[in-house]
Design a protein around this motif. Sequence first.
Motif, mmCIF file in Angstrom:
data_model
loop_
_atom_site.group_PDB
_atom_site.id
_atom_site.type_symbol
_atom_site.label_atom_id
_atom_site.label_comp_id
_atom_site.label_asym_id
_atom_site.label_seq_id
_atom_site.Cartn_x
_atom_site.Cartn_y
_atom_site.Cartn_z
ATOM 1 N N GLY A 40 0.813 -1.223 0.000
ATOM 2 C CA GLY A 40 0.000 0.000 0.000
ATOM 3 C C GLY A 40 0.837 1.259 0.000
ATOM 4 O O GLY A 40 0.387 2.309 0.503
ATOM 5 N N ASP A 41 2.015 1.188 -0.564
ATOM 6 C CA ASP A 41 2.941 2.319 -0.534
ATOM 7 C C ASP A 41 2.311 3.546 -1.196
ATOM 8 O O ASP A 41 1.858 3.490 -2.337
ATOM 9 C CB ASP A 41 4.239 1.949 -1.258
ATOM 10 C CG ASP A 41 5.321 2.992 -1.055
ATOM 11 O OD1 ASP A 41 5.284 3.678 -0.018
ATOM 12 O OD2 ASP A 41 6.190 3.120 -1.939
ATOM 13 N N GLY A 42 2.278 4.649 -0.464
ATOM 14 C CA GLY A 42 1.769 5.909 -1.007
ATOM 15 C C GLY A 42 0.280 6.113 -0.839
ATOM 16 O O GLY A 42 -0.236 7.198 -1.144
ATOM 17 N N ILE A 43 -0.456 5.103 -0.359
ATOM 18 C CA ILE A 43 -1.906 5.231 -0.200
ATOM 19 C C ILE A 43 -2.217 5.770 1.198
ATOM 20 O O ILE A 43 -1.698 5.266 2.198
ATOM 21 C CB ILE A 43 -2.612 3.879 -0.419
ATOM 22 C CG1 ILE A 43 -2.262 3.315 -1.795
ATOM 23 C CG2 ILE A 43 -4.120 4.024 -0.272
ATOM 24 C CD1 ILE A 43 -2.860 1.947 -2.072
ATOM 25 N N LYS A 44 -3.074 6.778 1.262
ATOM 26 C CA LYS A 44 -3.412 7.397 2.550
ATOM 27 C C LYS A 44 -4.919 7.676 2.626
ATOM 28 O O LYS A 44 -5.569 7.911 1.608
ATOM 29 C CB LYS A 44 -2.654 8.718 2.722
ATOM 30 C CG LYS A 44 -1.128 8.578 2.743
ATOM 31 C CD LYS A 44 -0.465 9.946 2.854
ATOM 32 C CE LYS A 44 1.054 9.818 2.836
ATOM 33 N NZ LYS A 44 1.717 11.145 2.875
ATOM 34 N N ASN A 45 -5.426 7.637 3.867
ATOM 35 C CA ASN A 45 -6.800 8.074 4.173
ATOM 36 C C ASN A 45 -7.851 7.261 3.414
ATOM 37 O O ASN A 45 -8.801 7.808 2.854
ATOM 38 C CB ASN A 45 -6.951 9.570 3.866
ATOM 39 C CG ASN A 45 -8.020 10.227 4.726
ATOM 40 O OD1 ASN A 45 -8.452 9.670 5.738
ATOM 41 N ND2 ASN A 45 -8.463 11.412 4.322
ATOM 42 N N VAL A 93 -13.527 3.209 0.751
ATOM 43 C CA VAL A 93 -13.779 4.619 0.461
ATOM 44 C C VAL A 93 -12.487 5.421 0.609
ATOM 45 O O VAL A 93 -11.829 5.357 1.660
ATOM 46 C CB VAL A 93 -14.859 5.210 1.384
ATOM 47 C CG1 VAL A 93 -15.036 6.701 1.131
ATOM 48 C CG2 VAL A 93 -16.180 4.479 1.189
ATOM 49 N N ALA A 94 -12.157 6.137 -0.435
ATOM 50 C CA ALA A 94 -11.057 7.106 -0.361
ATOM 51 C C ALA A 94 -11.685 8.447 -0.012
ATOM 52 O O ALA A 94 -12.403 9.044 -0.812
ATOM 53 C CB ALA A 94 -10.323 7.172 -1.695
ATOM 54 N N LYS A 95 -11.423 8.916 1.197
ATOM 55 C CA LYS A 95 -12.041 10.147 1.669
ATOM 56 C C LYS A 95 -11.399 11.362 0.997
ATOM 57 O O LYS A 95 -10.344 11.258 0.353
ATOM 58 C CB LYS A 95 -11.893 10.245 3.184
ATOM 59 C CG LYS A 95 -12.589 9.103 3.931
ATOM 60 C CD LYS A 95 -12.203 9.053 5.392
ATOM 61 C CE LYS A 95 -12.748 10.225 6.169
ATOM 62 N NZ LYS A 95 -12.484 10.092 7.611
ATOM 63 N N VAL A 96 -12.043 12.502 1.138
ATOM 64 C CA VAL A 96 -11.469 13.746 0.611
ATOM 65 C C VAL A 96 -10.108 13.968 1.284
ATOM 66 O O VAL A 96 -9.999 13.903 2.508
ATOM 67 C CB VAL A 96 -12.408 14.935 0.873
ATOM 68 C CG1 VAL A 96 -11.734 16.246 0.476
ATOM 69 C CG2 VAL A 96 -13.711 14.759 0.112
ATOM 70 N N GLY A 97 -9.080 14.195 0.465
ATOM 71 C CA GLY A 97 -7.716 14.330 0.961
ATOM 72 C C GLY A 97 -6.908 13.046 0.857
ATOM 73 O O GLY A 97 -5.707 13.055 1.138
ATOM 74 N N ALA A 98 -7.563 11.956 0.460
ATOM 75 C CA ALA A 98 -6.851 10.680 0.313
ATOM 76 C C ALA A 98 -5.896 10.743 -0.869
ATOM 77 O O ALA A 98 -6.072 11.525 -1.804
ATOM 78 C CB ALA A 98 -7.850 9.542 0.130
ATOM 79 N N VAL A 99 -4.884 9.880 -0.806
ATOM 80 C CA VAL A 99 -3.913 9.744 -1.905
ATOM 81 C C VAL A 99 -3.915 8.294 -2.359
ATOM 82 O O VAL A 99 -3.747 7.381 -1.552
ATOM 83 C CB VAL A 99 -2.497 10.164 -1.464
ATOM 84 C CG1 VAL A 99 -1.517 10.007 -2.628
ATOM 85 C CG2 VAL A 99 -2.491 11.602 -0.959
ATOM 86 N N LEU A 100 -4.103 8.088 -3.664
ATOM 87 C CA LEU A 100 -4.104 6.749 -4.259
ATOM 88 C C LEU A 100 -2.840 6.556 -5.093
ATOM 89 O O LEU A 100 -2.104 7.520 -5.336
ATOM 90 C CB LEU A 100 -5.359 6.575 -5.123
ATOM 91 C CG LEU A 100 -6.702 6.661 -4.381
ATOM 92 C CD1 LEU A 100 -7.858 6.433 -5.336
ATOM 93 C CD2 LEU A 100 -6.763 5.653 -3.241
ATOM 94 N N PRO A 101 -2.544 5.324 -5.520
ATOM 95 C CA PRO A 101 -1.332 5.076 -6.319
ATOM 96 C C PRO A 101 -1.222 6.029 -7.505
ATOM 97 O O PRO A 101 -2.215 6.385 -8.134
ATOM 98 C CB PRO A 101 -1.515 3.634 -6.790
ATOM 99 C CG PRO A 101 -2.329 3.001 -5.717
ATOM 100 C CD PRO A 101 -3.274 4.067 -5.256
ATOM 101 N N GLY A 102 0.018 6.423 -7.789
ATOM 102 C CA GLY A 102 0.241 7.404 -8.850
ATOM 103 C C GLY A 102 0.082 8.825 -8.352
ATOM 104 O O GLY A 102 -0.045 9.752 -9.160
#
Length: 804
Positions: A40-45, A93-102
Amino acid sequence: MFVSYKWLSEYVDLTGVSANELADLITKSGIEVEGVEVLGDGIKNVVVGHVLECEQHPDADKLNKCLVDVGDEEPVQIICGAANVGKGQKVVVAKVGAVLPGNFKIKKAKLRGQESHGMICSLQELGIESKLVSKEYSEGIFVFPTEVKPGDDALQQLNLDDEVLELSITPNRADALSMIGVAYEVAAILGREVKLPKIELTTGSEKASDYISVSVEENQDNPLYVARVVKNVKIAPSPLWLQNRLMAAGIRPHNNVVDITNFILLEYGQPLHAFDYDRLGSREILVRRAKSGEKMTTLDDTERTLTPEHLVITNGTEPVALAGVMGGANSEVQNDTTTVLIESAYFTGPTIRTASKDHGLRSEASSRYEKGIDPSRTRAAADRAAALMIQYTGGEVLDGVVEVDTLSAEPVKVTITLDRINKVLGTSISSQEVSTIFSRLQFETEVDNETFIVTVPSRRGDITIEEDLVEEVARLFGYDNLPTTLPVGQTFPGKLTDYQEKRRKIRRYLEGTGSYQAVTYSLTSSSKVNQYALETAAPIKLSMPMSEDRSVLRLSIVPHLLEVLSHNLARKVDHISLYEIGSVFLSNEESRLPTEKEHLAGAATGLWQSNLWQGEKKSVDFYVVKGVLDGLFELLGLQDRISYKQAKLDGMHPGRTAQVILDEEVIGFVGQIHPTAQKELDLNETYVYELSLKNLLEAKVEDATYTSIPRYPSMSRDIALVVDQTIAAGVIKEAIIEAGGKLLKEVSIFDLYEGERMEDGKKSVAYSLRYFDPERTLTDEEVTKAHSKVLASVEEKFGASLRS
């Protein structure tokens, strides 16, 4: 082999050892770890969400308006385009402010007039490869199959907080193709215990032998076959933890039964196969060789034509699996399957390798059978799979196993002495240290007066001789801890000979001039064999040539380089310089074998230099190629012993060709290809050279001597001599040097004139002469005296006169 760090920690205590540290330790012990991937490198929130409401977007047919509980005080509205989203689902759910791959950041947005506070995600959007996502969720969002709470960390639930080590397993270390095998290795490295999985299996009253019988015709190919029967199974998605482990290992989840067999393959290294019992078509399993031309359809819906070299599992009449490679479509576990037959077998590697190669099928199972599996785990793997099916399919395991066991595997014992270990490794390891290493490896060991008798566990089929035990001691002791010593003796291995070193210098020099190295055939045709040859000899013909164009051994490299140039020019590569160092072959009357001589050859055409900004261009000509050779001779320290003599050679331009002479011996030539030959090969103006590399590199070179930089000034004189056109300028230069005495240090030609003001048959050659004495300043009278001798000499020898 992909190894999940979290999964591995269930078998070995990894406390205090990070994934990267563990990777370094494993690599240093002999199994290369190619990399460590943080899933999950780089994925947040990213959290678990509960879809409370779901209705169609008022202004878009393919969008849905969802009210989602994400664990905050108030639910949020999210616009989702997935067709499979619905009320009541637990989703990612990726919340507002989340960071996904790329580095894809989720922001508050409006879609067709409706606000969207986040994104409901698919597994692909979380960085999981499509080929690893189960078919159910290959299109659309992912829905959690188990009870999870809104607001929970979705990465943790999906095992994306894990790290995966990629191990590069060599064929001899088949034991490391399983999690338990890796656990034994890591436990030995860290000096810790291995925690094997506990098998808690309860069986029903019905006997498995009442449902199935097993017989094996080819015991040498299949010495052990174990079958278990599980009734009343319910096919469903496997639990999330199981799916996560399979995906981390690079395997796509299917259903609970198939996933359990794949899980056991990864855990024990024992391939399993699950048959739909009701689709078998009989109550019999017969293992035999296939009949010639027999056909079966495998799980990939491909019809396979079999041969007697292939081992098959049959229902007594027709094949239901290609043994050790892939199951058959006619007995596949499907959604309506209720009774499962578990196959756990030991197949020999060569048989499985033959079938896998013939059908182009390389599976996780076949790759393990080819390298060799541990037969002691075959029964345990079947029991472990049956226990998991009770837990996750609701099935009932019938009492007993049905098996054929003709396996005779005597434990391998290897004996080695402490002195032998220390002598090979150059160490002084104590007997206690060696015993400790074998204990960490869980090798049963007897010690008799510093002699170790090791009983090798069946999982380590790579250990058969004492050198294998030396390797085990070395890698666990630590390769970095082995002492380093310099070689002793009169000779040292690995040093280049003088000849090899000079040859390497030549390659580097020629590549530095912009030439590409070519490697061409040593064979040529009868019509070309004598072209450009430095030495003539009877052609050496092959007894069984591939073709007439490659029927004799070459006497020259130049014809092959010209073919390479022609090939490139036909493809619009107009400016090219090549060289090749290779052998030519001369017939030998004293022996049937030819004499092999190494030559250096080169060819160049087109522009040598092109500086477009300055508008400068320099085409290849005779003096460019000669200059390359001059630099080469200077590199070898032979510049003062090399001379050139005009020559006429077959296939070469009569006025632009010279022999290369070393100490009065001709060693090669340089010049332009004859225009007729150029036309035949569709070449532009082309220059070539070929030298006897053997003569060149074996020439003795005197040690370099150095003289001090002159402290006193030099004096120059230029002369233009009128001589007959037939007299070579180089011959005149040699006479000048001979007559000039010790004061004449340099002579160079700087001009040639043959024009309308010159007498017929005459030419003017201009030389620059430089005089100096390193001990004093020369006077005009001394230089004039020496210069007069030079003029008298050339006049006497060549009838030369000063040009007025």
